[in-house]
Design a protein around this motif. Structure first.
Motif, PDB file in Angstrom:
ATOM      1  N   TRP A   1      55.124  39.030  54.199  1.00 14.09           N
ATOM      2  CA  TRP A   1      55.690  39.671  55.398  1.00 14.09           C
ATOM      3  C   TRP A   1      55.073  41.043  55.658  1.00 14.09           C
ATOM      4  CZ3 TRP A   1      58.595  43.883  56.965  1.00 14.09           C
ATOM      5  CH2 TRP A   1      59.222  43.780  58.203  1.00 14.09           C
ATOM      6  N   PRO A   2      54.900  41.924  54.654  1.00 16.59           N
ATOM      7  CA  PRO A   2      54.196  43.191  54.941  1.00 16.59           C
ATOM      8  C   PRO A   2      52.772  42.989  55.455  1.00 16.59           C
ATOM      9  CG  PRO A   2      55.395  43.348  52.869  1.00 16.59           C
ATOM     10  CD  PRO A   2      55.466  41.926  53.289  1.00 16.59           C
ATOM     11  N   LEU A   3      52.071  41.975  54.977  1.00 15.95           N
ATOM     12  CA  LEU A   3      50.728  41.716  55.489  1.00 15.95           C
ATOM     13  C   LEU A   3      50.780  41.246  56.944  1.00 15.95           C
ATOM     14  CD1 LEU A   3      49.058  39.975  52.412  1.00 15.95           C
ATOM     15  CD2 LEU A   3      48.630  42.285  53.279  1.00 15.95           C
TER      16      LEU A   3
ATOM     17  N   ALA B   1      53.469  45.818  45.569  1.00 19.70           N
ATOM     18  CA  ALA B   1      54.355  45.727  46.732  1.00 19.70           C
ATOM     19  C   ALA B   1      54.778  47.099  47.229  1.00 19.70           C
ATOM     20  CB  ALA B   1      55.581  44.891  46.388  1.00 19.70           C
ATOM     21  N   VAL B   2      54.935  48.051  46.330  1.00 15.12           N
ATOM     22  CA  VAL B   2      55.320  49.408  46.727  1.00 15.12           C
ATOM     23  C   VAL B   2      54.121  50.186  47.260  1.00 15.12           C
ATOM     24  CG1 VAL B   2      56.185  51.621  45.863  1.00 15.12           C
ATOM     25  CG2 VAL B   2      57.293  49.495  45.170  1.00 15.12           C
ATOM     26  N   LEU B   3      52.945  49.968  46.662  1.00 17.23           N
ATOM     27  CA  LEU B   3      51.769  50.746  47.049  1.00 17.23           C
ATOM     28  C   LEU B   3      51.316  50.443  48.476  1.00 17.23           C
ATOM     29  CD1 LEU B   3      49.501  50.823  43.866  1.00 17.23           C
ATOM     30  CD2 LEU B   3      50.690  52.726  44.953  1.00 17.23           C
ATOM     31  N   LEU B   4      51.442  49.193  48.924  1.00 17.18           N
ATOM     32  CA  LEU B   4      50.951  48.850  50.261  1.00 17.18           C
ATOM     33  C   LEU B   4      51.632  49.677  51.351  1.00 17.18           C
ATOM     34  CD1 LEU B   4      49.265  47.118  52.178  1.00 17.18           C
ATOM     35  CD2 LEU B   4      51.087  45.401  52.115  1.00 17.18           C
ATOM     36  N   PRO B   5      52.968  49.650  51.494  1.00 14.09           N
ATOM     37  CA  PRO B   5      53.572  50.493  52.546  1.00 14.09           C
ATOM     38  C   PRO B   5      53.434  51.975  52.257  1.00 14.09           C
ATOM     39  CG  PRO B   5      55.283  49.477  51.210  1.00 14.09           C
ATOM     40  CD  PRO B   5      53.990  48.864  50.776  1.00 14.09           C
TER      41      PRO B   5
ATOM     42  N   GLY C   1      55.820  35.065  59.178  1.00 13.01           N
ATOM     43  CA  GLY C   1      55.693  35.608  57.829  1.00 13.01           C
ATOM     44  C   GLY C   1      57.002  35.548  57.064  1.00 13.01           C
ATOM     45  N   ALA C   2      58.119  35.848  57.732  1.00 14.20           N
ATOM     46  CA  ALA C   2      59.422  35.785  57.061  1.00 14.20           C
ATOM     47  C   ALA C   2      59.801  34.347  56.716  1.00 14.20           C
ATOM     48  CB  ALA C   2      60.492  36.427  57.948  1.00 14.20           C
TER      49      ALA C   2
END
Length: 646
Positions: free
Chosen positions: A322-324, A427-431, A254-255
């Motif tokens: 990357w968060p996914l 992007a902020v809401l997911l984590p 992912g990175a």
């Protein structure tokens, strides 16, 4: 009308530095990984004593550590860029453009007054100097690669150019320039130090299929062919390994993909999307690397993202890739844990609840989610990218400014600001949402564990006659007494530490001279289950983390943790002290005895090793309605701790 020269491509928006975050999260795990590696080494050493099962289990654990070894190599490579440069150039045959082997041929005789055109290397170098002064080119005649970036030192960067890109430069110069701009796009966040030629991260993705076959499939197949009795337990370990290795690779892939797509977007903005699409189709059409090419996204995905580079979906993909991948670790862990529990004999409903509870707990306890939230919050402030303002300024300073151009620029700027706000919010809401779910008490572990032998409950009483008398058809007998059970007996077959020297007196002069010494548990390097489950052994190890140990002047060893009995010295060697102790706790209906043997090994340094063999047996006896109920449960663990002197 005066023509302005084309402006150098400005700094464009890109995804957060997920490559650097991956390495940072790995550094946080180094102490735990060190303990795991020591445990694997102990398992390999005991191969001759315990048979093939232990060897295969240790080999499987080694497979889980191999991706982390690559990550460690990536961290170490950051501190030796010159060594990496020498290795890369020697391996790929990269030479300077003015090297005699790479120099252009001399001008043909007979045309002394005819000016000669610059060779491709000179034009490439001029193009790179225009966009990134100081970046050096190195040429190679090898096939298979087009161009790759790599560090020359801490402050210099080099681009390796291979034969396919040279051919592309001669046939489609604009497409070849887009490839070079892609490599320059990696310089925005210093990605040349993490990825590119000689990167251990890309080597990990290339090597892991072969490693998986060599260290998992072949040893386990041999184990089943030879009929080892531990094959069923080893199969559960195989399932966990098969799912744990992709978990680590997900973050790395992912990175890497996020960095490549970000560099594509930079090149498309600087050179034009059409030129980059042509380059991708030309250079990637013969790529059939399969799983070994996971360090680059598929060509179709890259072309699609380049063609739609300014849309909200593409920018969301670059930011959340990357968060996914981090989120995808949860279902992989659950898919691996469920069959492993089933192979070990766990009840399906309790195992499912246990797996869900562990996944739920990992949301709040996993430091990666907190780091992801922090990075996404501060990234727009740290990057300071304003790509649209540059375009608007170019319009307003032009000599042919009109009202329509200003209006169009304002609309483009407003649309870009709206898109950036949407991307940043998502992007902020997911984590943030995942952390909130992890903090809420939604799922709990099943009481009593997941295995039948962990819940030794009373037997079901016989059916009694109405009115509370004796069971129908049974002659009444006297009620058993309500006496508590006797002290449990020591479980047989526990490992013992062989004394190295005859036992001294309890109050030896050497101990009295040294006085009391205190230690603190620095790490639990091994926690193996001798009987019971691995989770129980891990729980015992967790309770001993950070424990404070005191070696008194009379040779006794105590700890500030409940459940650790007083340990008395039985033997003292040059660097080794053997101790033993036991303690019994009683209630009206139960008696629990704990036995513990210890081996304290210390040298001249500030650290010592404490090996423990712990066993606990609990006998329960109750009399209810003239019926006796009894049960016995026993567990045993072997642990190894690293202590530091205070």
């Amino acid at each position: 009308m005066r023509k302005h020269p084309p402006a150098r491509p400005g700094r464009s928006w890109g995804p957060p530095p997920w490559l650097w975050l991956t390495l940072l999260l790995f550094l946080v795990q180094v102490p735990a990984l060190t303990g795991h590696a020591l445990g694997v080494g102990a398992g390999l050493v005991r191969f001759g004593d315990t048979g093939r099962g232990t060897f295969v289990t240790a080999t499987l654990s080694l497979v889980q550590l191999l991706p982390l070894f690559f990550l460690l190599a990536a961290v170490l490579a950051l501190f030796a860029p010159r060594a990496r440069c020498r290795v890369v150039e020697r391996r790929y045959g990269l030479l300077a453009p003015d090297d005699p082997l790479m120099a252009p041929p001399a001008a043909a005789p007979g045309y002394p007054g005819r000016p000669s055109a610059p060779d491709f290397a000179t034009r490439m170098t001029a193009f790179v100097d225009e966009h990134a002064p100081g970046v050096q080119l190195r040429l190679s005649t090898q096939e298979g690669l087009s161009a790759r970036v790599y560090p020359g030192s801490w402050r210099t960067t080099r681009i390796g150019v291979f034969a396919p890109l040279v051919h592309l430069w001669r046939t489609d110069t604009e497409a070849a320039r887009a490839v070079l701009l892609h490599e320059l796009g990696h310089l925005r966040q210093g990605e040349q130090h993490v990825t590119g030629l000689g990167s251990p991260l890309t080597a990990l993705v290339r090597a892991w299929p072969q490693v998986l076959v060599g260290f998992v499939v072949l040893p386990v197949t041999l184990l089943f062919v030879t009929g080892d009795a531990t094959a069923r337990l080893t199969l559960a370990e195989v399932v966990l390994v098969l799912f744990s290795v992709p978990k680590v690779l997900l973050l790395v892939v992912g990175a890497l993909w996020s960095a490549e797509l970000g560099a594509d977007r930079f090149a498309a903005r600087a050179a034009g999307a059409d030129h980059l699409v042509r380059a991708l189709r030309r250079l990637e059409q013969g790529d059939h690397g399969g799983l070994a090419r996971l360090h680059h996204p598929p060509a179709r995905m890259r072309i699609r993202c380049v063609s739609r580079g300014e849309t909200t979906r593409v920018r969301l993909l670059l930011t959340l890739l990357w968060p996914l991948a981090l989120l995808a670790q949860l279902p992989l862990a659950m898919l691996g844990a469920l069959p492993a529990y089933a192979l070990l004999g766990a009840e399906s409903d309790r195992a499912t609840r246990q797996v869900l509870a562990l996944a739920h707990e990992s949301l709040a306890t996993e430091p990666a989610w907190w780091a992801t939230l922090a990075v996404t919050l501060v990234w727009p402030l740290v990057s300071g990218v304003r790509p649209v303002r540059r375009d608007a300024a170019a319009v307003t300073t032009s000599a042919t400014v009109d009202t329509a151009a200003v209006t169009t620029s304002a609309k483009v700027h407003t649309a870009a600001v709206t898109t950036s706000a949407k991307v940043h919010t998502a992007a902020v809401l997911l984590p943030a949402v995942l952390l909130l779910v992890g903090l809420l008490p939604l799922v709990s572990r099943p009481p009593g564990g997941v295995f039948p032998d962990e819940r030794a409950g009373p037997a079901t009483p016989a059916t009694r006659a109405p009115g509370g008398g004796a069971p129908a058809g049974v002659t009444p007998t006297a009620c058993p007494s309500r006496a508590a059970p006797r002290d449990p007996t020591r479980p047989p077959g526990l490992p013992v530490f062989t004394p190295e020297t005859p036992p001294p007196s309890r109050d030896s002069a050497q101990d009295r001279q040294r006085g009391a010494r205190t230690f603190r548990t620095l790490d639990v390097t091994a926690a193996d289950a001798l009987s019971g489950t691995r989770d129980q052994a891990q729980d015992v190890g967790d309770r001993l983390r950070g424990a404070r140990w005191t070696l008194h002047d009379d040779g006794t060893l105590t700890a500030d943790r409940a459940g650790v009995p007083l340990l008395r010295t039985t033997s003292v060697g040059a660097t080794t002290r053997l101790l033993t102790g036991q303690r019994t706790e009683r209630t009206d209906v139960s008696a629990t005895t704990m036995w513990m043997e210890a081996r304290l090994v210390g040298g001249a340094g500030r650290t010592a090793r404490l090996d423990l063999v712990r066993a606990a047996t609990r006998d329960m006896r109750a009399v209810v309605d003239c019926r006796e109920f009894s049960s016995t449960s026993s567990t045993a663990q072997r642990l190894s701790l690293t202590l530091g002197r205070e």
